[in-house]
Design a protein around this motif. Structure first.
Motif, PDB file in Angstrom:
ATOM      1  N   ILE A 274      10.157  -9.651 -10.137  1.00 37.80           N
ATOM      2  CA  ILE A 274       9.015  -8.963  -9.536  1.00 37.80           C
ATOM      3  C   ILE A 274       9.567  -8.155  -8.373  1.00 37.80           C
ATOM      4  O   ILE A 274      10.015  -8.721  -7.364  1.00 37.80           O
ATOM      5  N   THR A 275       9.564  -6.849  -8.517  1.00 39.58           N
ATOM      6  CA  THR A 275      10.184  -6.015  -7.493  1.00 39.58           C
ATOM      7  C   THR A 275       9.357  -4.771  -7.228  1.00 39.58           C
ATOM      8  O   THR A 275       8.440  -4.445  -7.996  1.00 39.58           O
ATOM      9  N   GLU A 276       9.670  -4.095  -6.153  1.00 49.04           N
ATOM     10  CA  GLU A 276       8.884  -2.939  -5.758  1.00 49.04           C
ATOM     11  C   GLU A 276       9.392  -1.643  -6.375  1.00 49.04           C
ATOM     12  O   GLU A 276      10.563  -1.527  -6.758  1.00 49.04           O
ATOM     13  N   ALA A 277       8.491  -0.674  -6.481  1.00 46.81           N
ATOM     14  CA  ALA A 277       8.820   0.698  -6.885  1.00 46.81           C
ATOM     15  C   ALA A 277       7.817   1.589  -6.155  1.00 46.81           C
ATOM     16  O   ALA A 277       6.906   2.143  -6.763  1.00 46.81           O
ATOM     17  N   THR A 278       8.002   1.710  -4.851  1.00 52.28           N
ATOM     18  CA  THR A 278       6.990   2.357  -4.014  1.00 52.28           C
ATOM     19  C   THR A 278       6.750   3.810  -4.398  1.00 52.28           C
ATOM     20  O   THR A 278       5.610   4.272  -4.431  1.00 52.28           O
ATOM     21  N   PHE A 279       7.825   4.532  -4.702  1.00 51.25           N
ATOM     22  CA  PHE A 279       7.695   5.969  -4.945  1.00 51.25           C
ATOM     23  C   PHE A 279       8.111   6.333  -6.370  1.00 51.25           C
ATOM     24  O   PHE A 279       9.053   5.759  -6.920  1.00 51.25           O
ATOM     25  N   LEU A 280       7.411   7.332  -6.929  1.00 55.71           N
ATOM     26  CA  LEU A 280       7.556   7.622  -8.354  1.00 55.71           C
ATOM     27  C   LEU A 280       7.855   9.082  -8.665  1.00 55.71           C
ATOM     28  O   LEU A 280       8.173   9.406  -9.805  1.00 55.71           O
ATOM     29  N   ASP A 281       7.702   9.976  -7.692  1.00 55.37           N
ATOM     30  CA  ASP A 281       7.816  11.404  -7.996  1.00 55.37           C
ATOM     31  C   ASP A 281       8.693  12.119  -6.967  1.00 55.37           C
ATOM     32  O   ASP A 281       9.252  11.504  -6.063  1.00 55.37           O
ATOM     33  N   ALA A 311      11.949  -9.685 -18.265  1.00 59.15           N
ATOM     34  CA  ALA A 311      10.733  -8.950 -17.925  1.00 59.15           C
ATOM     35  C   ALA A 311      10.814  -8.484 -16.481  1.00 59.15           C
ATOM     36  O   ALA A 311      11.355  -9.184 -15.619  1.00 59.15           O
ATOM     37  N   ILE A 312      10.265  -7.300 -16.227  1.00 61.23           N
ATOM     38  CA  ILE A 312      10.232  -6.733 -14.881  1.00 61.23           C
ATOM     39  C   ILE A 312       8.786  -6.377 -14.555  1.00 61.23           C
ATOM     40  O   ILE A 312       8.150  -5.610 -15.290  1.00 61.23           O
ATOM     41  N   LEU A 313       8.279  -6.925 -13.456  1.00 62.66           N
ATOM     42  CA  LEU A 313       6.939  -6.590 -12.986  1.00 62.66           C
ATOM     43  C   LEU A 313       7.099  -5.698 -11.761  1.00 62.66           C
ATOM     44  O   LEU A 313       7.570  -6.143 -10.714  1.00 62.66           O
ATOM     45  N   LEU A 314       6.718  -4.432 -11.894  1.00 63.18           N
ATOM     46  CA  LEU A 314       6.852  -3.484 -10.801  1.00 63.18           C
ATOM     47  C   LEU A 314       5.611  -3.513  -9.921  1.00 63.18           C
ATOM     48  O   LEU A 314       4.479  -3.520 -10.413  1.00 63.18           O
ATOM     49  N   THR A 315       5.835  -3.507  -8.594  1.00 61.98           N
ATOM     50  CA  THR A 315       4.745  -3.659  -7.639  1.00 61.98           C
ATOM     51  C   THR A 315       4.889  -2.645  -6.503  1.00 61.98           C
ATOM     52  O   THR A 315       5.824  -1.858  -6.468  1.00 61.98           O
ATOM     53  N   HIS A 316       3.922  -2.684  -5.579  1.00 63.14           N
ATOM     54  CA  HIS A 316       4.004  -1.975  -4.298  1.00 63.14           C
ATOM     55  C   HIS A 316       4.037  -0.465  -4.460  1.00 63.14           C
ATOM     56  O   HIS A 316       4.632   0.255  -3.662  1.00 63.14           O
ATOM     57  N   PHE A 317       3.368   0.073  -5.485  1.00 63.18           N
ATOM     58  CA  PHE A 317       3.292   1.527  -5.620  1.00 63.18           C
ATOM     59  C   PHE A 317       2.497   2.103  -4.455  1.00 63.18           C
ATOM     60  O   PHE A 317       1.562   1.484  -3.947  1.00 63.18           O
ATOM     61  N   SER A 318       2.871   3.295  -4.051  1.00 67.25           N
ATOM     62  CA  SER A 318       2.130   3.975  -2.994  1.00 67.25           C
ATOM     63  C   SER A 318       0.691   4.218  -3.438  1.00 67.25           C
ATOM     64  O   SER A 318       0.422   4.491  -4.623  1.00 67.25           O
ATOM     65  N   ALA A 319      -0.239   4.135  -2.484  1.00 71.32           N
ATOM     66  CA  ALA A 319      -1.658   4.326  -2.789  1.00 71.32           C
ATOM     67  C   ALA A 319      -1.966   5.750  -3.233  1.00 71.32           C
ATOM     68  O   ALA A 319      -3.073   6.022  -3.721  1.00 71.32           O
ATOM     69  N   ARG A 320      -1.005   6.650  -3.115  1.00 73.35           N
ATOM     70  CA  ARG A 320      -1.241   8.044  -3.523  1.00 73.35           C
ATOM     71  C   ARG A 320      -1.312   8.198  -5.039  1.00 73.35           C
ATOM     72  O   ARG A 320      -1.791   9.218  -5.541  1.00 73.35           O
ATOM     73  N   TYR A 321      -0.827   7.199  -5.772  1.00 71.75           N
ATOM     74  CA  TYR A 321      -0.733   7.346  -7.226  1.00 71.75           C
ATOM     75  C   TYR A 321      -1.957   6.793  -7.949  1.00 71.75           C
ATOM     76  O   TYR A 321      -2.605   5.857  -7.477  1.00 71.75           O
ATOM     77  N   HIS A 322      -2.239   7.376  -9.111  1.00 72.51           N
ATOM     78  CA  HIS A 322      -3.278   6.875 -10.007  1.00 72.51           C
ATOM     79  C   HIS A 322      -2.630   5.985 -11.074  1.00 72.51           C
ATOM     80  O   HIS A 322      -1.411   6.037 -11.286  1.00 72.51           O
ATOM     81  N   ILE A 323      -3.460   5.216 -11.752  1.00 69.32           N
ATOM     82  CA  ILE A 323      -2.957   4.326 -12.797  1.00 69.32           C
ATOM     83  C   ILE A 323      -2.155   5.098 -13.834  1.00 69.32           C
ATOM     84  O   ILE A 323      -1.070   4.663 -14.274  1.00 69.32           O
ATOM     85  N   GLU A 324      -2.659   6.241 -14.253  1.00 63.88           N
ATOM     86  CA  GLU A 324      -1.984   7.019 -15.290  1.00 63.88           C
ATOM     87  C   GLU A 324      -0.604   7.490 -14.842  1.00 63.88           C
ATOM     88  O   GLU A 324       0.350   7.488 -15.636  1.00 63.88           O
ATOM     89  N   GLU A 325      -0.479   7.879 -13.574  1.00 63.47           N
ATOM     90  CA  GLU A 325       0.824   8.307 -13.048  1.00 63.47           C
ATOM     91  C   GLU A 325       1.799   7.141 -12.996  1.00 63.47           C
ATOM     92  O   GLU A 325       2.999   7.310 -13.275  1.00 63.47           O
ATOM     93  N   ILE A 326       1.300   5.976 -12.640  1.00 56.21           N
ATOM     94  CA  ILE A 326       2.146   4.785 -12.589  1.00 56.21           C
ATOM     95  C   ILE A 326       2.664   4.450 -13.981  1.00 56.21           C
ATOM     96  O   ILE A 326       3.864   4.224 -14.186  1.00 56.21           O
TER      97      ILE A 326
END
Length: 356
Positions: A274-281, A311-326
């Motif tokens: 279970i780890t973070e992926a705060t930023f995506l773009d 298995a990898i559970l990604l967490t801590h996405f920035s609130a700027r993203y929508h579900i579809e972008e994640i």
């Protein structure tokens, strides 16, 4: 070590899932009527495509509504039903009910109250802010005092925080506060232990690995028969080795240095990471992520060769993203670890781009 207690008091409430479905009654959609149905034969409507167009519009509307209001009650990964809420800068709390353990406490979501163990990764408020409420709520319902693990560097501050709330509220706040350092081991129960590992955030931080414990007969005694083994055991000879198997690892906030640290090997081979992926773009690039002690998903993709998890559970996405972008970003990582690990995003609390 504090042993867990079975709670039988009828006063203990049921703690719901992190989010409940919307049960508010809504009026049915308006019916489509024709002013003079006698003058419009049914055959004509069918052939005109009018009903087909209406049907397609309704289907699309219902699809968007379902995507926007979907309820995620837990993620089943490698036999563990992991629940949680993790939005970067807002709140992070992930629980594993099978271990009776929560990782970070966020704002103390109701489901976390039932967990006997709490592992705090660092002192940022979105990860530790709900601690006093967690302790107080367990006391309110006569539940056993929880065991709370913290990095040694913040133990004194946490003690002062709890003491301040005791004084302000004139209440008892009972907990077993354990300063657990990197590499130290604590027994949760006879078949489970927890051990911290180093992470790389902008303030002191650490992750946690939970291991299953089993005994295995030493090789030199495998040839012996049952009676001979029992005889040696009674004589005081240690006939078994203790085998620790990493089951679940939780990083909390960290930069990608964690992925390159040889001491992270157990976390990177646990069944579930279970780890973070705060930023995506590209708007918040890799350098921005590193500067703030976080990870960009491109870094995880780049260093994915070190990942041995199932298995990898990604967490801590920035609130700027929508579900579809994640989900779109996660598919890139899934393609990179195809056949090696299942990648799942924790999207509880995020909105769909179709939400008004």
């Amino acid at each position: 070590m504090r042993s867990s207690m079975t709670i039988t008091s009828p006063n203990i409430p049921y703690f719901p899932q992190f989010h409940q479905p919307n049960t508010t009654h809504k009026p049915p959609p308006p019916m489509i009527t024709l002013e003079n149905p006698r003058k419009t034969p049914t055959k004509c409507l069918k052939n005109s495509g009018f009903l087909s167009a209406i049907g397609n519009a309704i289907e699309e509307q219902e699809y968007r509504k379902a995507r926007a209001e979907v309820v995620r009650k837990g993620t089943g990964l490698e036999g563990y039903n992991i629940e949680g809420l993790s939005i970067g800068g807002n709140e992070t709390c992930v629980i594993v009910p099978e271990f009776k353990c929560a990782f970070d406490i966020g704002r103390c979501p109701p489901r976390a109250v039932g967990m006997n163990f709490l592992c705090i990764t660092h002192a940022h408020l979105d990860h530790i802010g709900g601690l006093p409420m967690y302790v107080a709520t367990r006391g309110l319902y006569n539940m056993s005092p929880p065991t709370v693990f913290v990095p040694p560097s913040i133990k004194e501050d946490v003690e002062n925080l709890i003491e301040l709330h005791r004084k302000m509220g004139d209440v008892e706040l009972n907990l077993d506060l354990v300063a657990l350092d990197v590499g130290e081991t604590y027994e949760l129960r006879n078949d489970l232990v927890v051990r911290p590992f180093k992470t790389y955030h902008v303030i002191p931080s650490q992750g946690y690995v939970i291991y299953s414990v089993r005994k295995k007969l030493k090789k030199q005694y495998i040839h012996l028969k049952g009676r001979e083994i029992e005889k040696k055991k009674k004589s005081g000879v240690e006939i078994t080795d203790t085998i620790l198997s990493p089951e679940v690892a939780f990083t909390g906030d960290t930069s990608s240095e964690f992925l390159l640290d040889p001491r992270s090997s157990d976390a990177l081979r646990a069944k579930v990471l279970i780890t973070e992926a705060t930023f995506l773009d590209d708007q918040c690039n890799v350098e921005h992520a590193r500067e703030h002690g976080h990870m960009h998903i491109d870094e995880i993709i780049e260093h994915s060769k070190w990942i041995r998890n199932k298995a990898i559970l990604l967490t801590h996405f920035s609130a700027r993203y929508h579900i579809e972008e994640i989900r779109q970003a996660v598919t890139k990582l899934q393609a990179k670890v195809q056949g090696q690990a299942k990648v799942v995003p924790l999207t509880e609390g995020f909105r769909s781009m179709y939400t008004p």
